[in-house]
Design an enzyme around this catalytic site. Structure first.
Site, PDB file in Angstrom:
ATOM      1  N   LYS A  37       3.545   2.701  -9.718  1.00 45.15           N
ATOM      2  CA  LYS A  37       3.376   3.273  -8.384  1.00 45.15           C
ATOM      3  C   LYS A  37       4.620   3.019  -7.542  1.00 45.15           C
ATOM      4  CE  LYS A  37       0.486   1.536  -5.093  1.00 45.15           C
ATOM      5  NZ  LYS A  37       1.201   1.568  -3.802  1.00 45.15           N
ATOM      6  N   ASP A  64       3.247   7.106  -4.008  1.00 47.26           N
ATOM      7  CA  ASP A  64       2.276   6.727  -2.963  1.00 47.26           C
ATOM      8  C   ASP A  64       2.926   6.889  -1.594  1.00 47.26           C
ATOM      9  OD1 ASP A  64       0.067   5.744  -1.674  1.00 47.26           O
ATOM     10  OD2 ASP A  64       0.431   3.652  -2.204  1.00 47.26           O
ATOM     11  N   LYS A  66       1.432   8.790   0.899  1.00 51.05           N
ATOM     12  CA  LYS A  66       0.361   9.008   1.892  1.00 51.05           C
ATOM     13  C   LYS A  66       0.770  10.070   2.912  1.00 51.05           C
ATOM     14  CE  LYS A  66      -1.630   4.376   1.439  1.00 51.05           C
ATOM     15  NZ  LYS A  66      -0.608   3.706   0.625  1.00 51.05           N
ATOM     16  N   THR A 119      -7.703   0.468   4.278  1.00 56.72           N
ATOM     17  CA  THR A 119      -8.548  -0.744   4.257  1.00 56.72           C
ATOM     18  C   THR A 119      -8.114  -1.749   5.320  1.00 56.72           C
ATOM     19  OG1 THR A 119      -7.178  -1.371   2.386  1.00 56.72           O
ATOM     20  CG2 THR A 119      -9.404  -0.673   1.893  1.00 56.72           C
TER      21      THR A 119
HETATM   22  O1  C5P Z   1      -0.325  -6.584  -4.407  1.00 54.08           O
HETATM   23  P1  C5P Z   1      -1.584  -5.794  -4.452  1.00 54.08           P
HETATM   24  O2  C5P Z   1      -2.266  -5.830  -5.804  1.00 54.08           O
HETATM   25  O3  C5P Z   1      -2.533  -6.134  -3.319  1.00 54.08           O
HETATM   26  O4  C5P Z   1      -1.065  -4.306  -4.245  1.00 54.08           O
HETATM   27  C1  C5P Z   1      -1.873  -3.256  -3.976  1.00 54.08           C
HETATM   28  C2  C5P Z   1      -1.067  -1.994  -3.809  1.00 54.08           C
HETATM   29  O5  C5P Z   1      -1.977  -0.967  -3.455  1.00 54.08           O
HETATM   30  C3  C5P Z   1      -0.022  -2.025  -2.715  1.00 54.08           C
HETATM   31  O6  C5P Z   1       1.069  -1.200  -3.128  1.00 54.08           O
HETATM   32  C4  C5P Z   1      -0.718  -1.425  -1.517  1.00 54.08           C
HETATM   33  O7  C5P Z   1       0.156  -0.732  -0.660  1.00 54.08           O
HETATM   34  C5  C5P Z   1      -1.664  -0.433  -2.184  1.00 54.08           C
HETATM   35  N1  C5P Z   1      -2.889  -0.126  -1.444  1.00 54.08           N
HETATM   36  C6  C5P Z   1      -3.806  -1.075  -1.041  1.00 54.08           C
HETATM   37  N2  C5P Z   1      -4.937  -0.726  -0.368  1.00 54.08           N
HETATM   38  C7  C5P Z   1      -5.175   0.542  -0.082  1.00 54.08           C
HETATM   39  C8  C5P Z   1      -4.274   1.522  -0.508  1.00 54.08           C
HETATM   40  C9  C5P Z   1      -3.126   1.156  -1.185  1.00 54.08           C
HETATM   41  O8  C5P Z   1      -3.619  -2.256  -1.288  1.00 54.08           O
HETATM   42  N3  C5P Z   1      -6.300   0.866   0.532  1.00 54.08           N
END
Ligand code: C5P
Length: 235
Positions: A37, A64, A66, A119
């Site tokens: 990603k 990603d 958005k 979130t």
């Molecule tokens: O480090 P971690 O496992 O928390 O990373 C989650 C990834 O998913 C990050 O790139 C974050 O921007 C993305 N993300 C998220 N929650 C969302 C949408 C995207 O954590 N609701």
């Protein structure tokens, strides 16, 4: 990577500031991870070179960004991403029906993923921007809007995944961030789930960032998550 491989269910977030760091992480993990990603940080820093690095490793790219803009700009931007063979691209449901329809019409073989409610926004923060009725309500409404515009991919918390699967059925492609293997640091994520539980809740693609990026041995951390996914899939 084959679609039956457990790694095809894992997307590693390349949340790093430059191309060298991204390439290093890809090299360390591509045997256990089918999708990488590229988010706002890396894309702002290096642009399409990040997508090329992912493709060079034989993996899929999840862009990603958005997107949230007027219909014409959404459509043209989605067309550019599709021309770079991006496998997945995120758009905000709140961009509205016309923008989502335009995006959907330009996506080609790129799977669009609708982001409903971030979130990081709770009920109070949503009210401040005029979205009343609570996060669950807003997420359901925006998911329905995206569905009506022709989108079939959705980003959802693993905790809402089973309910969304019930509402939307098997055709929906559900992507869940906030994944934490047992014993790993939760960080700033509020509502996390283990990889196997997310698979059991109906997730198609798990987004994992820090548990792999920040591990002492990212290769081993990615392999362990793939092992947990494989176990869940075999049950
Ligand atoms: O480090 P971690 O496992 O928390 O990373 C989650 C990834 O998913 C990050 O790139 C974050 O921007 C993305 N993300 C998220 N929650 C969302 C949408 C995207 O954590 N609701």
């Amino acid at each position: 990577m084959d679609d039956n491989d457990p790694g095809s269910r894992i997307a590693l977030a390349l949340d790093v500031p430059d191309l060298d760091a991204a390439k290093r992480l890809i090299d360390q993990t591509h045997e256990s991870v089918g999708t990488f990603k590229v988010g706002l940080e890396l894309y702002t820093a290096v642009g399409p070179a990040a997508i090329e690095a992912v493709h060079t490793a034989g993996a899929k790219c999840f862009l990603d960004l958005k997107l949230h803009d007027i219909p014409a700009t959404m459509g043209r931007s989605v067309a550019r991403a599709a021309s770079m063979d991006v496998a997945y691209l995120t758009v905000h449901g709140a961009a509205g029906l016309d923008a989502l329809r335009q995006a959907s019409g330009e996506a080609g073989s790129t799977q669009l993923l609708a982001v409903t409610v971030l979130t990081s926004l709770d009920a109070g923060a949503l009210e401040q921007i005029g979205l009343c009725g609570g996060p669950r309500n807003a997420a359901d409404r925006l998911a329905k809007l995206a569905w009506d515009a022709g989108l079939r991919g959705f980003v959802t918390s693993a905790h809402e995944c089973a309910a969304l699967r019930d509402t939307l059925g098997e055709e929906a492609f559900l992507v869940t961030p906030g994944i934490r293997p047992t014993g790993s640091d939760v960080g700033d994520q509020k509502r996390v789930m283990r990889p196997a539980d997310a698979i059991e809740a109906g997730a198609d693609l798990l987004v994992v960032g820090r548990p792999i990026r920040d591990a002492d041995d990212p290769t081993q951390a990615a392999a362990e998550i793939a092992r947990q996914v494989e176990l869940a899939l075999s049950q």
